[in-house]
Design an enzyme around this catalytic site. Structure first.
Site, PDB file in Angstrom:
ATOM      1  N   LYS A 135      -8.486   6.859 -19.175  1.00  0.00           N
ATOM      2  CA  LYS A 135      -8.785   7.394 -20.504  1.00  0.00           C
ATOM      3  C   LYS A 135      -7.556   7.303 -21.413  1.00  0.00           C
ATOM      4  CE  LYS A 135     -12.539   8.101 -18.217  1.00  0.00           C
ATOM      5  NZ  LYS A 135     -12.822   9.347 -17.520  1.00  0.00           N
ATOM      6  N   TYR A 195     -16.490  17.595 -15.187  1.00  0.00           N
ATOM      7  CA  TYR A 195     -16.803  16.170 -15.231  1.00  0.00           C
ATOM      8  C   TYR A 195     -17.799  15.870 -14.100  1.00  0.00           C
ATOM      9  CZ  TYR A 195     -16.228  11.156 -14.721  1.00  0.00           C
ATOM     10  OH  TYR A 195     -16.468   9.817 -14.612  1.00  0.00           O
ATOM     11  N   ASP A 232      -7.430  19.269 -14.159  1.00  0.00           N
ATOM     12  CA  ASP A 232      -7.753  17.923 -14.624  1.00  0.00           C
ATOM     13  C   ASP A 232      -7.317  17.857 -16.090  1.00  0.00           C
ATOM     14  OD1 ASP A 232      -8.952  15.632 -15.694  1.00  0.00           O
ATOM     15  OD2 ASP A 232     -10.716  15.791 -14.402  1.00  0.00           O
ATOM     16  N   ARG A 262       0.845  -1.193   0.000  1.00  0.00           N
ATOM     17  CA  ARG A 262       0.000   0.000   0.000  1.00  0.00           C
ATOM     18  C   ARG A 262       0.880   1.243   0.000  1.00  0.00           C
ATOM     19  NH1 ARG A 262      -1.231   1.729   4.648  1.00  0.00           N
ATOM     20  NH2 ARG A 262      -2.029  -0.227   5.465  1.00  0.00           N
TER      21      ARG A 262
HETATM   22  C1  LIG Z   1     -13.326   9.786 -16.284  1.00  0.00           C
HETATM   23  C2  LIG Z   1     -12.933  11.130 -15.769  1.00  0.00           C
HETATM   24  C3  LIG Z   1     -12.677  11.340 -14.402  1.00  0.00           C
HETATM   25  C4  LIG Z   1     -12.872  10.249 -13.360  1.00  0.00           C
HETATM   26  O1  LIG Z   1     -11.962   9.217 -13.501  1.00  0.00           O
HETATM   27  P1  LIG Z   1     -12.285   7.673 -13.146  1.00  0.00           P
HETATM   28  O2  LIG Z   1     -11.041   6.976 -13.559  1.00  0.00           O
HETATM   29  O3  LIG Z   1     -13.508   7.279 -13.920  1.00  0.00           O
HETATM   30  O4  LIG Z   1     -12.539   7.635 -11.676  1.00  0.00           O
HETATM   31  C5  LIG Z   1     -12.270  12.601 -14.011  1.00  0.00           C
HETATM   32  N1  LIG Z   1     -12.138  13.613 -14.893  1.00  0.00           N
HETATM   33  C6  LIG Z   1     -12.385  13.449 -16.206  1.00  0.00           C
HETATM   34  C7  LIG Z   1     -12.219  14.600 -17.135  1.00  0.00           C
HETATM   35  C8  LIG Z   1     -12.786  12.210 -16.688  1.00  0.00           C
HETATM   36  O5  LIG Z   1     -13.052  12.056 -17.994  1.00  0.00           O
END
Ligand SMILES: *Cc1c(COP(=O)(O)O)cnc(C)c1O
Length: 401
Positions: free
Chosen positions: A206, A108, A181, A55
Site C-alpha cells: 500500500k 482487514y 497493523d 532466504r
Molecule cells: C492489504 C492489507 C493487508 C494485507 O496485505 P497484502 O500485502 O495484501 O498481503 C493487511 N492489512 C491491511 C490494513 C491491508 O490494507
C-alpha cells in the site's frame, strides 16, 4: 566500514539514508538489486557480512528491513512476500494451539480470514471486538490465554480510530502482545511502538510501496519478549529472535527486486503522504457538503467520532476515506461512473482508487460480524490534482439512484 548513525535524524532523512549507505565497492548511491541466491564463502563458514543464502538474508532486503525499522523507531525489521505472509509468520512465531486472539470487529478481511479460518483450524480462538470500546476489549480478554491483541487504526473500511496507548495497557495487563497493523497510517503519520505497541505490521503493498507495482509486507519490533515466557525453537525469548527464526524457517521472504521497489517507494513516503492527506481532506469536505452523501468517514473531519483521538495519536489523518450514499445501487453507480478514480481493490498508490467494499474487498466477511454497510464507497485518494478528483466525484454522484 563504519555506517552513519541515523537514529537522531528526521523521518525523511531516515527513510532515504538508513540502511542505504553508498556501496563500498562502487559508490553506487542506490543499494543494488542483489539477484543472487547464494554467496561465496572465504573458507567454510567464512561469510562476508553474514550472507550465506538469500532466504536467510539478502543485502537488498537488509537495506529495506533496516530502513523500515528506522522509520518505525524499532530495533528490527523483517520484509516478507506480502502483508499476509508477514502476519502469518508473526502469528506462528507467537501463538500456540489453545491461545486466544482479540481482533477488531472491522479488521482487514484477509487478517480476519487468516486468524479465524487458518489459525482457527489449528486450535487458536478469536473474539472480534469493537476496539473503540475499551470496556468491551477488557471484557473479552482472557488473562494468560489471550496472547495477542490485534489492532488496526484507522480501520478498513470504516476508518475507526482506537487508542493504542490504552489498548497496550489492557494487553500488557493480561500478558498479551499488542500488535498494530499500521498500513493505513504509515510510520510517517503514526508510530505505534512509541505508543506502547510490541509489533508493527505493514502491507507495504500500500503506501510504503506507494505505486501499485509491488506486493510486500513487513514486521517491525522493539525489544518485546514472547508472551507467557515462551521461547522460539532456537531458544530465543524475544519477539525479534523468534521472527528471525521463523522468517528463515518458513521462508515467505521479500525477493530482492520487490525489496528494491519497496525501498524506492519508502524514500518518498513523507512527500506522498502530505499530498495524499491534503487531497483527502479536500475530497472529504466536498463530500460532506454533497446532498446525495449521507455520511463521510474521514478522521480529519471534526464530525468523525475518532477525530480528537486521531489528532492526539497521529501526525495527520491519511489518505483513505469512505462515504455512504443511501443505497447499494447508488454506491454501485458511483463506483461505476468515476473515471479519474479507478475502480479497483487495494489502496495507497499515487493514483486514486474507488471501490465497493461490500461486493469487493469485504465480500469475504459478508454475514459475519465484520460485514460492512451495502451503501458504502471506499476511496484511496491519490496525489493527482485535487480539482480533477473533486470534479470526478461530483460527476459520479450526479444522477445516482
Ligand atoms: C492489504 C492489507 C493487508 C494485507 O496485505 P497484502 O500485502 O495484501 O498481503 C493487511 N492489512 C491491511 C490494513 C491491508 O490494507
Amino acid at each position: 566500514m563504519t555506517t552513519h548513525d541515523w537514529t537522531q535524524a528526521g523521518f525523511s532523512t531516515r527513510t532515504i539514508h538508513a540502511g542505504q549507505d553508498p556501496d563500498p565497492t562502487t559508490g553506487a548511491v542506490v543499494p543494488p538489486v542483489y539477484l543472487t541466491s547464494t554467496y561465496k564463502q572465504d573458507g567454510v563458514g567464512g561469510l562476508r557480512g553474514g550472507y550465506e543464502y538469500s532466504r536467510s538474508a539478502n543485502p537488498t532486503r537488509t537495506a529495506l528491513e533496516t530502513a523500515l525499522a528506522s522509520a518505525e523507531g524499532g530495533t528490527h525489521g523483517f520484509a516478507f512476500a506480502s502483508g499476509l505472509a508477514a502476519e502469518d509468520t508473526l502469528l506462528r512465531a507467537v501463538l500456540r494451539p489453545g491461545d486466544h486472539v482479540i481482533l477488531p470487529d472491522d479488521a482487514y478481511g484477509g487478517s480476519y480470514r487468516l486468524i479465524a479460518r487458518v489459525f482457527g483450524a489449528w486450535g487458536v480462538e478469536h473474539t472480534a471486538v469493537d476496539l473503540t470500546d475499551l470496556d468491551a476489549v477488557a471484557a473479552a480478554v482472557r488473562p494468560g490465554i489471550t496472547q495477542v491483541v490485534w489492532v488496526e487504526t484507522p480501520t478498513n473500511p470504516l476508518l475507526g480510530i482506537s487508542d493504542v496507548v490504552a489498548l497496550a495497557g489492557v494487553a500488557h495487563d493480561a500478558g498479551a502482545l499488542l500488535v498494530v497493523d499500521n498500513t493505513f497510517a504509515t510510520p510517517y503519520l503514526q508510530t505505534p511502538l512509541a505508543l506502547g505497541a510490541d509489533v508493527v505490521v505493514h502491507s507495504t503493498t500500500k503506501y510504503v510501496g506507494g505505486h501499485s507495482d509491488v506486493v510486500g509486507g513487513a514486521l517491525v519490533v522493539g525489544g518485546a519478549a514472547l508472551p507467557g515466557g515462551r521461547t522460539a525453537p532456537d531458544g530465543t525469548g524475544d519477539v525479534a529472535g523468534a521472527l528471525r527464526f521463523h522468517q528463515n524457517a518458513s521462508g515467505a521472504v521479500a525477493d530482492p527486486f520487490a525489496a528494491w521497489l519497496t525501498l524506492r517507494g519508502l524514500k518518498t513516503l513523507a512527500v506522498r503522504m502530505d499530498r495524499h492527506q491534503a487531497n483527502a481532506l479536500a475530497v472529504a469536505t466536498f463530500l460532506e457538503a454533497h446532498p446525495r452523501v449521507t455520511r463521510v468517514l474521514y478522521p480529519g473531519l471534526p464530525s468523525h467520532p475518532g477525530h480528537e483521538l486521531a489528532a492526539r495519536q497521529m501526525r495527520g489523518f491519511g489518505g483513505m476515506l469512505s462515504f455512504q450514499v443511501g443505497s447499494e445501487q447508488a454506491a454501485l453507480d458511483v463506483v461505476a461512473r468515476a473515471q479519474v478514480f479507478t475502480l479497483a481493490e487495494s489502496l495507497g498508490g499515487v493514483e486514486s482508487l474507488i471501490e465497493h467494499p461490500g461486493r469487493m474487498t469485504h465480500a469475504s466477511v459478508a454475514g459475519s460480524s465484520l460485514e460492512v454497510p451495502a451503501d458504502l464507497v471506499r476511496v484511496s485518494v491519490g496525489i493527482e490534482d485535487v480539482d480533477d478528483l473533486v470534479a470526478d466525484l461530483a460527476n459520479a454522484l450526479e444522477g445516482t439512484a
